[in-house]
Design a protein around this motif. Structure first.
Motif, PDB file in Angstrom:
ATOM      1  N   MET A 167      48.167  45.308  50.030  1.00  0.00           N
ATOM      2  CA  MET A 167      49.537  45.803  49.802  1.00  0.00           C
ATOM      3  C   MET A 167      50.350  45.010  49.215  1.00  0.00           C
ATOM      4  SD  MET A 167      48.784  49.090  51.190  1.00  0.00           S
ATOM      5  CE  MET A 167      50.898  49.330  51.662  1.00  0.00           C
ATOM      6  N   LEU A 168      50.078  43.801  49.053  1.00  0.00           N
ATOM      7  CA  LEU A 168      50.834  43.069  48.870  1.00  0.00           C
ATOM      8  C   LEU A 168      51.138  42.516  46.988  1.00  0.00           C
ATOM      9  CD1 LEU A 168      50.714  39.507  50.904  1.00  0.00           C
ATOM     10  CD2 LEU A 168      52.394  41.385  50.661  1.00  0.00           C
ATOM     11  N   ALA A 169      52.075  42.187  46.307  1.00  0.00           N
ATOM     12  CA  ALA A 169      51.715  41.616  44.936  1.00  0.00           C
ATOM     13  C   ALA A 169      51.716  44.089  44.360  1.00  0.00           C
ATOM     14  CB  ALA A 169      50.853  41.614  44.189  1.00  0.00           C
ATOM     15  N   GLY A 170      52.359  44.917  44.548  1.00  0.00           N
ATOM     16  CA  GLY A 170      52.214  46.157  43.852  1.00  0.00           C
ATOM     17  C   GLY A 170      50.694  46.875  44.013  1.00  0.00           C
ATOM     18  N   GLY A 171      50.478  45.554  45.293  1.00  0.00           N
ATOM     19  CA  GLY A 171      49.187  46.768  46.019  1.00  0.00           C
ATOM     20  C   GLY A 171      48.016  46.561  44.179  1.00  0.00           C
ATOM     21  N   ARG A 172      47.894  45.868  43.798  1.00  0.00           N
ATOM     22  CA  ARG A 172      46.834  45.447  43.116  1.00  0.00           C
ATOM     23  C   ARG A 172      45.397  45.469  43.351  1.00  0.00           C
ATOM     24  NH1 ARG A 172      45.168  42.776  38.617  1.00  0.00           N
ATOM     25  NH2 ARG A 172      42.969  42.068  38.735  1.00  0.00           N
ATOM     26  N   VAL A 173      44.918  44.329  44.655  1.00  0.00           N
ATOM     27  CA  VAL A 173      44.044  44.710  45.790  1.00  0.00           C
ATOM     28  C   VAL A 173      43.756  45.992  45.782  1.00  0.00           C
ATOM     29  CG1 VAL A 173      42.617  43.987  47.592  1.00  0.00           C
ATOM     30  CG2 VAL A 173      43.916  42.138  46.161  1.00  0.00           C
ATOM     31  N   ALA A 174      44.955  46.771  46.885  1.00  0.00           N
ATOM     32  CA  ALA A 174      44.216  47.608  47.397  1.00  0.00           C
ATOM     33  C   ALA A 174      43.738  49.232  46.256  1.00  0.00           C
ATOM     34  CB  ALA A 174      45.505  48.468  48.330  1.00  0.00           C
ATOM     35  N   ILE A 175      44.526  49.270  45.021  1.00  0.00           N
ATOM     36  CA  ILE A 175      44.105  50.186  43.843  1.00  0.00           C
ATOM     37  C   ILE A 175      42.208  49.311  43.594  1.00  0.00           C
ATOM     38  CG2 ILE A 175      44.901  50.831  42.113  1.00  0.00           C
ATOM     39  CD1 ILE A 175      46.005  51.992  43.547  1.00  0.00           C
ATOM     40  N   THR A 176      42.492  48.661  43.022  1.00  0.00           N
ATOM     41  CA  THR A 176      41.008  47.826  43.296  1.00  0.00           C
ATOM     42  C   THR A 176      39.969  48.419  44.237  1.00  0.00           C
ATOM     43  OG1 THR A 176      41.491  46.201  41.775  1.00  0.00           O
ATOM     44  CG2 THR A 176      39.980  45.951  41.878  1.00  0.00           C
ATOM     45  N   LYS A 177      40.079  47.857  45.432  1.00  0.00           N
ATOM     46  CA  LYS A 177      38.945  48.308  46.107  1.00  0.00           C
ATOM     47  C   LYS A 177      38.861  49.728  46.424  1.00  0.00           C
ATOM     48  CE  LYS A 177      39.984  44.925  49.468  1.00  0.00           C
ATOM     49  NZ  LYS A 177      40.663  44.617  51.154  1.00  0.00           N
ATOM     50  N   ILE A 178      40.251  50.299  46.294  1.00  0.00           N
ATOM     51  CA  ILE A 178      40.151  52.115  46.594  1.00  0.00           C
ATOM     52  C   ILE A 178      38.713  51.933  44.956  1.00  0.00           C
ATOM     53  CG2 ILE A 178      41.040  54.497  46.286  1.00  0.00           C
ATOM     54  CD1 ILE A 178      43.391  52.673  47.726  1.00  0.00           C
ATOM     55  N   ALA A 179      39.430  51.929  44.358  1.00  0.00           N
ATOM     56  CA  ALA A 179      38.645  52.171  42.535  1.00  0.00           C
ATOM     57  C   ALA A 179      37.268  52.098  43.060  1.00  0.00           C
ATOM     58  CB  ALA A 179      39.287  51.812  41.486  1.00  0.00           C
ATOM     59  N   ARG A 180      36.892  51.073  42.894  1.00  0.00           N
ATOM     60  CA  ARG A 180      35.915  50.804  43.609  1.00  0.00           C
ATOM     61  C   ARG A 180      34.492  51.701  44.085  1.00  0.00           C
ATOM     62  NH1 ARG A 180      34.850  43.690  44.031  1.00  0.00           N
ATOM     63  NH2 ARG A 180      36.196  43.746  41.702  1.00  0.00           N
ATOM     64  N   MET A 181      35.207  52.046  45.179  1.00  0.00           N
ATOM     65  CA  MET A 181      35.126  53.395  46.333  1.00  0.00           C
ATOM     66  C   MET A 181      34.892  55.027  45.171  1.00  0.00           C
ATOM     67  SD  MET A 181      33.260  51.473  49.024  1.00  0.00           S
ATOM     68  CE  MET A 181      33.288  50.662  47.762  1.00  0.00           C
ATOM     69  N   GLY A 200      40.031  34.843  44.468  1.00  0.00           N
ATOM     70  CA  GLY A 200      41.216  34.306  44.575  1.00  0.00           C
ATOM     71  C   GLY A 200      42.553  35.352  45.187  1.00  0.00           C
ATOM     72  N   LEU A 201      41.806  37.025  45.711  1.00  0.00           N
ATOM     73  CA  LEU A 201      43.124  37.534  45.509  1.00  0.00           C
ATOM     74  C   LEU A 201      42.793  37.876  47.192  1.00  0.00           C
ATOM     75  CD1 LEU A 201      43.455  39.539  42.624  1.00  0.00           C
ATOM     76  CD2 LEU A 201      45.098  37.916  43.452  1.00  0.00           C
ATOM     77  N   LEU A 202      41.470  38.100  48.074  1.00  0.00           N
ATOM     78  CA  LEU A 202      41.245  38.092  49.094  1.00  0.00           C
ATOM     79  C   LEU A 202      41.044  36.832  50.304  1.00  0.00           C
ATOM     80  CD1 LEU A 202      38.163  40.595  47.751  1.00  0.00           C
ATOM     81  CD2 LEU A 202      40.848  41.231  48.434  1.00  0.00           C
ATOM     82  N   GLY A 203      42.676  36.456  50.583  1.00  0.00           N
ATOM     83  CA  GLY A 203      42.799  35.441  51.664  1.00  0.00           C
ATOM     84  C   GLY A 203      41.950  34.272  51.239  1.00  0.00           C
TER      85      GLY A 203
END
Length: 209
Positions: A167-181, A200-203
């Motif tokens: 959810m950090l950095a405006g949720g970029r990772v969350a949005i990308t993960k959801i988009a892929r599914m 570099g964004l996944l821990g």
């Protein structure tokens, strides 16, 4: 009276907070006030104030401070969000180019029986999102989550698990993960959100794409 102390009602307290908090904070609180659900599995949840009653109370106080901000927030309040992070994730999704997700939609088996109720559901592309907070890491909850994940996959749904780091950095990772599914479910992804790099964004997974 609470513990012998006179207090304002839930509705009044919410109204009093309107000029002190931002719209997103008010949406988070509003979601918690109106959250309710009754399922044939799991305990029911009763709303502190039902959504219609809360809107009616606010409408009855036209001179309240922060009323415009509160009305803006109430347009975004939805029934079904069980936790503040779920609400914040819902708002991130709603402000993105992703298709619409609804709170706590139920996944049905072939006979029409509800088996799973994810946090957020996109029925059109058979994709659902679960926010896994800290309580999901207890042994008991992990056992329940494994059953949930198994049933979700068995029903043919694409599931996305999101955590607080996503959810950090405006949720970029969350949005990308959801988009892929969503793409796996047939979403055309016109802005190629699924194609964004997660390197570099996944821990600790620095080589993740």
């Amino acid at each position: 009276m609470v513990g012998g102390v006179p207090v304002t009602t839930v509705q009044r307290t919410f109204l009093d907070l309107a000029h002190l908090l931002g719209p997103d904070e008010l949406v988070v609180i509003g979601d918690q006030l109106v959250c309710q659900h009754t399922r044939n599995y799991g305990p029911p949840r009763v709303a502190m104030v039902e959504l219609d009653a809360l809107n009616a109370y606010i409408a009855g106080h036209p001179g309240a401070r922060g009323l415009c901000r509160l009305r803006e927030a109430m347009n975004l309040v939805r029934v079904g969000a069980d936790s503040p992070p779920e609400t914040r994730l819902r708002l991130i999704i709603a402000r993105s180019p992703l298709p619409t997700f609804v709170t706590n939609g139920e996944l049905l088996d072939a006979a029409g029986n509800p088996l799973v109720s994810p946090d957020l559901v996109c029925q059109q592309y058979r994709t659902c999102v679960e926010y896994d907070g800290d309580h999901h890491f207890t042994p008991e909850q992990q056992g329940k989550d494994h059953d949930r994940d198994f049933m979700t996959k068995s029903l043919g749904w694409n599931q996305v698990l999101i955590n607080k780091e996503d959810m950090l950095a405006g949720g970029r990772v969350a949005i990308t993960k959801i988009a892929r599914m969503l793409v796996q479910g047939g979403w055309p992804d016109p802005e190629n959100l699924a194609g964004r790099s997660l390197r570099g964004l996944l821990g600790t997974r620095k080589d993740a794409l």
